[in-house]
Design a protein around this motif. Structure first.
Motif, PDB file in Angstrom:
ATOM      1  N   UNK A   1      -2.499 -41.406 -26.147  1.00  0.00           N
ATOM      2  CA  UNK A   1      -1.784 -42.173 -27.140  1.00  0.00           C
ATOM      3  C   UNK A   1      -1.206 -43.441 -26.499  1.00  0.00           C
ATOM      4  N   UNK A   2      -1.286 -44.523 -27.232  1.00  0.00           N
ATOM      5  CA  UNK A   2      -0.762 -45.797 -26.749  1.00  0.00           C
ATOM      6  C   UNK A   2       0.672 -45.989 -27.224  1.00  0.00           C
ATOM      7  N   UNK A   3       1.407 -46.754 -26.444  1.00  0.00           N
ATOM      8  CA  UNK A   3       2.784 -47.091 -26.801  1.00  0.00           C
ATOM      9  C   UNK A   3       2.856 -48.588 -27.076  1.00  0.00           C
ATOM     10  N   UNK A   4       3.500 -48.945 -28.162  1.00  0.00           N
ATOM     11  CA  UNK A   4       3.705 -50.347 -28.508  1.00  0.00           C
ATOM     12  C   UNK A   4       5.200 -50.617 -28.476  1.00  0.00           C
ATOM     13  N   UNK A   5       5.618 -51.609 -27.684  1.00  0.00           N
ATOM     14  CA  UNK A   5       7.021 -51.999 -27.642  1.00  0.00           C
ATOM     15  C   UNK A   5       7.272 -53.034 -28.725  1.00  0.00           C
ATOM     16  N   UNK A   6       8.297 -52.805 -29.526  1.00  0.00           N
ATOM     17  CA  UNK A   6       8.662 -53.703 -30.612  1.00  0.00           C
ATOM     18  C   UNK A   6       9.900 -54.485 -30.175  1.00  0.00           C
ATOM     19  N   UNK A   7       9.812 -55.821 -30.240  1.00  0.00           N
ATOM     20  CA  UNK A   7      10.900 -56.670 -29.770  1.00  0.00           C
ATOM     21  C   UNK A   7      11.536 -57.441 -30.917  1.00  0.00           C
ATOM     22  N   UNK A   8      12.818 -57.740 -30.757  1.00  0.00           N
ATOM     23  CA  UNK A   8      13.517 -58.609 -31.702  1.00  0.00           C
ATOM     24  C   UNK A   8      12.975 -60.023 -31.538  1.00  0.00           C
ATOM     25  N   UNK A   9      12.847 -60.739 -32.643  1.00  0.00           N
ATOM     26  CA  UNK A   9      12.315 -62.101 -32.598  1.00  0.00           C
ATOM     27  C   UNK A   9      13.407 -63.155 -32.568  1.00  0.00           C
ATOM     28  N   UNK A  10      14.667 -62.721 -32.737  1.00  0.00           N
ATOM     29  CA  UNK A  10      15.803 -63.646 -32.717  1.00  0.00           C
ATOM     30  C   UNK A  10      16.980 -62.977 -32.023  1.00  0.00           C
ATOM     31  N   UNK A  11      17.911 -63.793 -31.579  1.00  0.00           N
ATOM     32  CA  UNK A  11      19.173 -63.293 -31.047  1.00  0.00           C
ATOM     33  C   UNK A  11      20.100 -63.025 -32.229  1.00  0.00           C
ATOM     34  N   UNK A  12      20.765 -61.883 -32.218  1.00  0.00           N
ATOM     35  CA  UNK A  12      21.690 -61.555 -33.301  1.00  0.00           C
ATOM     36  C   UNK A  12      22.239 -60.156 -33.133  1.00  0.00           C
TER      37      UNK A  12
END
Length: 73
Positions: A1-12
């Motif tokens: 199984x693969x892992x995908x890291x999800x990142x915030x696109x803005x500071x907040x």
């Protein structure tokens, strides 16, 4: 199984977490919402699978590019 890291696109701040660990998620499903400069920006999944980890909680400050969740495909 693969892992995908999800990142915030803005500071907040994390305004709302919409999915919990273990939830099924599809491409472009909203996982959480970041509030930045009185705007609500969704953090969306870039792949389908299961939410493996939520790395923040509501009210946390986040930086642009910070990993906030991990999806297992």
């Amino acid at each position: 199984m693969a892992r995908i890291e999800i990142a915030a696109e803005v500071t907040g701040k994390i305004w709302q977490i919409q999915l919990q660990e273990g939830a099924q998620v599809g491409v472009d499903d909203s996982i959480m919402v970041v509030e930045s400069m009185k705007m609500e920006i969704p953090v969306v999944s870039t792949g389908a699978g299961r939410v493996l980890e939520i790395l923040v909680k509501e009210g946390d400050s986040v930086e642009d590019g910070q990993v906030v969740a991990v999806i297992e495909t």
